[in-house]
Write a protein that holds these residues in place. Structure first.
Motif, PDB file in Angstrom:
ATOM      1  N   GLU A 202       0.826  -1.203   0.000  1.00 61.08           N
ATOM      2  CA  GLU A 202       0.000   0.000   0.000  1.00 61.08           C
ATOM      3  C   GLU A 202       0.865   1.260   0.000  1.00 61.08           C
ATOM      4  OE1 GLU A 202      -3.116   2.487  -0.230  1.00 61.08           O
ATOM      5  OE2 GLU A 202      -3.131   0.303  -0.487  1.00 61.08           O
ATOM      6  N   ALA A 203       1.927   1.252   0.788  1.00 60.22           N
ATOM      7  CA  ALA A 203       2.822   2.411   0.834  1.00 60.22           C
ATOM      8  C   ALA A 203       3.536   2.611  -0.501  1.00 60.22           C
ATOM      9  CB  ALA A 203       3.837   2.233   1.959  1.00 60.22           C
ATOM     10  N   MET A 204       3.978   1.529  -1.139  1.00 59.96           N
ATOM     11  CA  MET A 204       4.644   1.642  -2.436  1.00 59.96           C
ATOM     12  C   MET A 204       3.676   2.155  -3.500  1.00 59.96           C
ATOM     13  SD  MET A 204       7.690   0.826  -1.648  1.00 59.96           S
ATOM     14  CE  MET A 204       8.382   0.922  -3.284  1.00 59.96           C
ATOM     15  N   LYS A 205       2.435   1.747  -3.394  1.00 59.06           N
ATOM     16  CA  LYS A 205       1.418   2.215  -4.344  1.00 59.06           C
ATOM     17  C   LYS A 205       1.205   3.718  -4.202  1.00 59.06           C
ATOM     18  CE  LYS A 205      -3.256   1.106  -5.962  1.00 59.06           C
ATOM     19  NZ  LYS A 205      -4.452   0.247  -5.735  1.00 59.06           N
ATOM     20  N   GLN A 206       1.152   4.205  -2.968  1.00 61.21           N
ATOM     21  CA  GLN A 206       0.999   5.641  -2.742  1.00 61.21           C
ATOM     22  C   GLN A 206       2.188   6.415  -3.308  1.00 61.21           C
ATOM     23  OE1 GLN A 206       0.042   6.716   1.329  1.00 61.21           O
ATOM     24  NE2 GLN A 206      -1.141   4.832   1.621  1.00 61.21           N
ATOM     25  N   THR A 207       3.380   5.903  -3.085  1.00 59.81           N
ATOM     26  CA  THR A 207       4.583   6.557  -3.601  1.00 59.81           C
ATOM     27  C   THR A 207       4.563   6.604  -5.124  1.00 59.81           C
ATOM     28  OG1 THR A 207       5.875   5.819  -1.688  1.00 59.81           O
ATOM     29  CG2 THR A 207       7.102   6.448  -3.656  1.00 59.81           C
ATOM     30  N   PHE A 208       4.180   5.507  -5.741  1.00 61.41           N
ATOM     31  CA  PHE A 208       4.130   5.421  -7.204  1.00 61.41           C
ATOM     32  C   PHE A 208       3.172   6.458  -7.784  1.00 61.41           C
ATOM     33  CE2 PHE A 208       2.012   3.510 -10.956  1.00 61.41           C
ATOM     34  CZ  PHE A 208       3.099   3.436 -11.815  1.00 61.41           C
ATOM     35  N   HIS A 209       1.975   6.524  -7.252  1.00 66.03           N
ATOM     36  CA  HIS A 209       0.981   7.454  -7.789  1.00 66.03           C
ATOM     37  C   HIS A 209       1.325   8.911  -7.462  1.00 66.03           C
ATOM     38  CE1 HIS A 209      -1.715   4.472  -9.424  1.00 66.03           C
ATOM     39  NE2 HIS A 209      -1.731   3.803  -8.271  1.00 66.03           N
ATOM     40  N   ARG A 210       1.987   9.144  -6.339  1.00 66.33           N
ATOM     41  CA  ARG A 210       2.405  10.502  -6.013  1.00 66.33           C
ATOM     42  C   ARG A 210       3.437  11.001  -7.024  1.00 66.33           C
ATOM     43  NH1 ARG A 210       3.821   9.509  -1.239  1.00 66.33           N
ATOM     44  NH2 ARG A 210       1.839   9.984  -0.247  1.00 66.33           N
ATOM     45  N   ALA A 211       4.357  10.133  -7.406  1.00 65.27           N
ATOM     46  CA  ALA A 211       5.369  10.517  -8.395  1.00 65.27           C
ATOM     47  C   ALA A 211       4.743  10.762  -9.762  1.00 65.27           C
ATOM     48  CB  ALA A 211       6.440   9.434  -8.487  1.00 65.27           C
ATOM     49  N   LEU A 212       3.817   9.897 -10.178  1.00 62.22           N
ATOM     50  CA  LEU A 212       3.164  10.080 -11.477  1.00 62.22           C
ATOM     51  C   LEU A 212       2.333  11.362 -11.513  1.00 62.22           C
ATOM     52  CD1 LEU A 212       1.930   6.553 -12.662  1.00 62.22           C
ATOM     53  CD2 LEU A 212       3.865   7.891 -13.492  1.00 62.22           C
ATOM     54  N   LYS A 213       1.664  11.673 -10.417  1.00 63.11           N
ATOM     55  CA  LYS A 213       0.846  12.887 -10.372  1.00 63.11           C
ATOM     56  C   LYS A 213       1.721  14.134 -10.498  1.00 63.11           C
ATOM     57  CE  LYS A 213      -2.603  15.348  -7.615  1.00 63.11           C
ATOM     58  NZ  LYS A 213      -1.940  16.653  -7.813  1.00 63.11           N
ATOM     59  N   ALA A 214       2.843  14.161  -9.781  1.00 64.32           N
ATOM     60  CA  ALA A 214       3.742  15.314  -9.867  1.00 64.32           C
ATOM     61  C   ALA A 214       4.288  15.469 -11.281  1.00 64.32           C
ATOM     62  CB  ALA A 214       4.880  15.155  -8.866  1.00 64.32           C
ATOM     63  N   ALA A 215       4.617  14.350 -11.919  1.00 63.65           N
ATOM     64  CA  ALA A 215       5.112  14.413 -13.295  1.00 63.65           C
ATOM     65  C   ALA A 215       4.040  14.952 -14.235  1.00 63.65           C
ATOM     66  CB  ALA A 215       5.566  13.027 -13.743  1.00 63.65           C
ATOM     67  N   ASN A 216       2.822  14.490 -14.060  1.00 64.21           N
ATOM     68  CA  ASN A 216       1.721  14.945 -14.915  1.00 64.21           C
ATOM     69  C   ASN A 216       1.431  16.432 -14.708  1.00 64.21           C
ATOM     70  OD1 ASN A 216      -0.627  14.236 -16.750  1.00 64.21           O
ATOM     71  ND2 ASN A 216      -1.739  15.051 -14.972  1.00 64.21           N
ATOM     72  N   ASP A 217       1.535  16.906 -13.468  1.00 61.26           N
ATOM     73  CA  ASP A 217       1.282  18.321 -13.177  1.00 61.26           C
ATOM     74  C   ASP A 217       2.261  19.239 -13.898  1.00 61.26           C
ATOM     75  OD1 ASP A 217      -0.799  17.564 -11.565  1.00 61.26           O
ATOM     76  OD2 ASP A 217       0.316  17.770  -9.673  1.00 61.26           O
ATOM     77  N   PHE A 218       3.440  18.732 -14.196  1.00 58.36           N
ATOM     78  CA  PHE A 218       4.445  19.566 -14.857  1.00 58.36           C
ATOM     79  C   PHE A 218       4.711  19.111 -16.292  1.00 58.36           C
ATOM     80  CE2 PHE A 218       5.046  20.666 -10.473  1.00 58.36           C
ATOM     81  CZ  PHE A 218       5.391  22.008 -10.511  1.00 58.36           C
ATOM     82  N   GLY A 219       3.732  18.439 -16.875  1.00 54.02           N
ATOM     83  CA  GLY A 219       3.767  18.189 -18.307  1.00 54.02           C
ATOM     84  C   GLY A 219       4.473  16.940 -18.769  1.00 54.02           C
ATOM     85  N   TYR A 220       4.777  16.007 -17.879  1.00 59.13           N
ATOM     86  CA  TYR A 220       5.408  14.748 -18.284  1.00 59.13           C
ATOM     87  C   TYR A 220       4.338  13.661 -18.392  1.00 59.13           C
ATOM     88  CZ  TYR A 220       9.791  17.025 -16.928  1.00 59.13           C
ATOM     89  OH  TYR A 220      10.849  17.897 -16.822  1.00 59.13           O
ATOM     90  N   GLN A 221       4.223  13.056 -19.554  1.00 60.07           N
ATOM     91  CA  GLN A 221       3.275  11.971 -19.741  1.00 60.07           C
ATOM     92  C   GLN A 221       3.756  10.726 -19.010  1.00 60.07           C
ATOM     93  OE1 GLN A 221       0.348  12.437 -21.279  1.00 60.07           O
ATOM     94  NE2 GLN A 221       0.965  14.580 -21.572  1.00 60.07           N
ATOM     95  N   LYS A 222       2.815   9.930 -18.518  1.00 58.56           N
ATOM     96  CA  LYS A 222       3.204   8.761 -17.730  1.00 58.56           C
ATOM     97  C   LYS A 222       3.945   7.718 -18.562  1.00 58.56           C
ATOM     98  CE  LYS A 222      -1.209   6.255 -18.171  1.00 58.56           C
ATOM     99  NZ  LYS A 222      -2.322   5.639 -17.406  1.00 58.56           N
ATOM    100  N   GLU A 223       3.768   7.754 -19.897  1.00 54.45           N
ATOM    101  CA  GLU A 223       4.500   6.818 -20.756  1.00 54.45           C
ATOM    102  C   GLU A 223       5.936   7.269 -20.991  1.00 54.45           C
ATOM    103  OE1 GLU A 223       1.734   8.366 -21.688  1.00 54.45           O
ATOM    104  OE2 GLU A 223       0.182   6.817 -21.485  1.00 54.45           O
ATOM    105  N   SER A 224       6.232   8.511 -20.651  1.00 54.83           N
ATOM    106  CA  SER A 224       7.568   9.050 -20.894  1.00 54.83           C
ATOM    107  C   SER A 224       8.595   8.379 -19.987  1.00 54.83           C
ATOM    108  CB  SER A 224       7.570  10.560 -20.643  1.00 54.83           C
ATOM    109  OG  SER A 224       8.894  11.059 -20.608  1.00 54.83           O
ATOM    110  N   PRO A 225       9.797   8.117 -20.508  1.00 53.84           N
ATOM    111  CA  PRO A 225      10.838   7.528 -19.653  1.00 53.84           C
ATOM    112  C   PRO A 225      11.279   8.461 -18.530  1.00 53.84           C
ATOM    113  CG  PRO A 225      11.743   8.163 -21.784  1.00 53.84           C
ATOM    114  CD  PRO A 225      10.256   8.298 -21.895  1.00 53.84           C
TER     115      PRO A 225
END
Length: 619
Positions: free
Chosen positions: A571-594
């Motif tokens: 559960e903690a790893m899942k939260q970390t994963f989605h937190r990182a993806l959300k921050a990337a998306n907020d600043f214009g990085y697509q989740k498919e991007s390396p």
């Protein structure tokens, strides 16, 4: 008179230089009249040579037939052996060099000169040898005195320090570039620290561009709050005294007390301590349980030391640093070179000096903490993170070939969890090479690997038991065909050539198990090849999660079952994963991007720290 000149000219022509690589040495009197080849003064001709000159003069008075016979005899008699240094010898004997001493060219050994004992039977390390023959060089190369000097050279700590050029990443923003340049100017020799700064600043370019206030925050963040450097004297089993250097860097405590590892390794220095502390600060900020970051350790090498020697060192280390530890100050954990044994000795001395028992140390023993999977947490978290990435791609990890580097706690537990989820781990590695098993490891094989490690045996012994395996000397596992890579060795273990091998091997995902395992050049290649990189600050946060769970009050009064602990970890790893993806998306990085996870993790962690630093003012 003309005949006399002709005879003397012919005499000089027929003198022949012969290099003897096997034969008489300098001590032989037949070489006494040989002039020095390199820089030596010319010697007076011997009496024998003067007599020969007289005979040549008398020969000019003889009839023509007698003169011809005299010339033939002179030609036959005038072959000389000239000893000289040959440059190709330096290619074979790297230690050999020629210098002039007391007007004579002599051969010296650079290794024996610096590390060898002063011994009368070893002229190469003292006054130099005048015996310029290859056979003499070979004899010295195989001598016990030379081999002893080579061992001392290998053991020398000075040889472990390698000057590495700092790779300056091309940063688009002038503002971001100024932050890196300021760090370079302040700490120009701290290559590891500068490298991690560049990666972080590069990831934060869009954040800094949106809000210039973050420039000041970043400049303050990059300077540790406290750096402690101290000596650690200890006594070995023979009664000899040794001194090592200890480090502890409290990087940032804006989010809470520090937590970070203790590393014992010969390469440990202040640059690595700062780099690990900075990475740990971001890792702790990204996890669901907010903490500050720290790191430290010593250049002490526990390999080859007895339990008593390690205990004495750990106690001496703790004597200096214990005052900075505590549940509201600094929470140390194990790292490279520090395991169950070392943490036990450290905690015992801390308890003795502090006068109380408290759970501020992260240790793998159940009676210290409430979790039964503390040691496995980081490794299991890596596999859980890989599953989350694959789930976003609508793929499953089952049946995928995975290459793993390292042969420590994390690497072996990664193998164990990969087998549990149905993946096919095929490699492990050590400092001398790597082992590949084409059939993949299973629980029985992993148990055998643990036995090899506990008995301090080589990975080569594995291939003697399992025929389908092979050990490759002086090589890395990144050219093996794979789908997912788990570097779990040390920093910068994947360079530019290794990254190219990973691309060619078909790798699609790289999960960082060790801190900063890729060089900047390698990261650039992997991103261009669209290989998704999961940074260690996100994928490796399982240990942070486990440590925080252990400090909870509910954990102190009960023992977690493996199932409950894994559930909380997932559960903690899942939260970390989605937190990182959300921050990337907020600043214009697509989740498919390396770059999504790579930059998103840094952005999310930095924003949490920046908010706390802003609220607390300039402190």
């Amino acid at each position: 008179m003309d005949d006399m000149n002709l005879i003397q000219a012919q005499r000089h022509v027929v003198v022949e230089e012969i290099d003897l690589e096997n034969g008489l040495g300098d001590d032989d009197p037949s070489f006494a009249s040989t002039p020095s080849i390199i820089g030596g003064p010319l010697r007076e001709p011997s009496a024998e040579v003067q007599d020969e000159n007289k005979q040549m003069g008398m020969a000019s008075q003889l009839p023509n037939d007698d003169q011809e016979m005299s010339r033939a005899q002179t030609t036959k008699r005038k072959k000389k052996v000239v000893k000289r240094w040959r440059e190709e010898w330096a290619d074979t004997y790297k230690w050999a060099y020629v210098d002039v001493k007391e007007g004579t060219a002599r051969i010296f050994c650079s290794v024996c000169k610096e590390y060898g004992r002063k011994h009368r039977r070893n002229p190469y390390g003292n006054e130099g040898s005048r015996n310029m023959q290859m056979s003499a060089l070979e004899e010295h190369n195989n001598s016990l005195l030379h081999k002893e000097a080579l061992r001392l050279q290998t053991a020398s700590k000075d040889k472990l320090v390698v000057d590495k050029p700092i790779y300056v990443k091309a940063i688009m923003s002038k503002t971001a570039g100024s932050i890196v340049q300021a760090a370079l100017k302040r700490d120009p020799h701290e290559a590891e620290f500068i490298q991690c700064i560049q990666e972080a600043v590069h990831a934060l370019e869009r954040v800094i561009a949106k809000n210039s206030h973050y420039v000041n925050i970043m400049e303050r963040l990059l300077e540790p709050e406290r750096m402690i450097v101290f000596r650690v004297p200890w006594v070995d089993d023979r009664g000899e005294t040794h001194v090592n250097r200890g480090f502890r860097v409290h990087f940032n405590q804006a989010l809470g007390p520090c937590r970070g590892g203790i590393r014992f390794h010969p390469t440990m220095n202040l640059s690595i301590a700062k780099f690990l502390g900075f990475e740990q600060t971001l890792k702790n900020a990204l996890s669901p349980y907010k903490l500050g970051g720290a790191a430290g350790g010593s250049d002490f090498d526990p390999k080859g030391k007895s339990d008593n020697e390690i205990m004495r060192f750990c106690q001496s280390f703790m004597n200096e640093i214990f005052r900075y530890f505590g549940p509201d100050k600094d929470l140390p954990s194990e790292e490279m070179g520090v395991g169950i044994r070392e943490m036990g000795f450290l905690f015992g001395q801390y308890r003795r000096l502090a006068g109380h028992f408290q759970g501020s140390f992260t240790g793998p023993r159940i009676f210290w903490t409430g979790s039964s999977l503390r040691t496995e947490a980081t490794a299991y978290g890596l596999v859980f993170f890989a599953q989350l990435i694959l789930a976003e791609m609508n793929k499953d990890i089952k049946g995928l070939r995975c290459v793993v580097s390292g042969f420590g706690k994390i690497a072996l537990h990664v193998l164990e969890k990969l087998v549990a989820v149905g993946a096919i781990p095929i490699t492990v590695s050590d400092s001398k090479g790597y082992l590949v098993d084409e059939d993949g490891f299973d629980y029985m094989k992993i148990s055998f690997l643990r036995d090899l490690k506990s008995q301090q045996r080589s990975l080569r012994d594995y291939s003697k038991t399992y025929a389908r395996s092979k050990y490759y000397d002086e090589a890395k596992p990144w050219n093996e065909r794979c789908d997912v890579a788990f570097p779990c060795g040390s920093q910068n273990e994947i360079d530019q050539a290794d990254a190219i091998n990973l691309v060619n091997s078909g790798c699609r995902i790289l999960i960082e198990g060790s801190n900063m395992p890729c060089t900047p050049e390698a990261v650039d290649i992997l991103k261009k090849a669209n290989i998704l990189i999961a940074p260690a600050m996100a994928a490796g946060s399982g240990g942070v999660v486990a440590g925080e769970i252990e400090l909870n009050h509910e954990c102190s009064v009960m023992h977690w079952s493996p199932e409950d602990f894994e559930s909380k970890l997932q559960e903690a790893m899942k939260q970390t994963f989605h937190r990182a993806l959300k921050a990337a998306n907020d600043f214009g990085y697509q989740k498919e991007s390396p770059e999504a996870l790579l930059h998103g993790s840094v952005i999310s962690a930095f924003l949490a720290i920046a908010q706390a630093m802003t609220d607390q003012g300039c402190v």
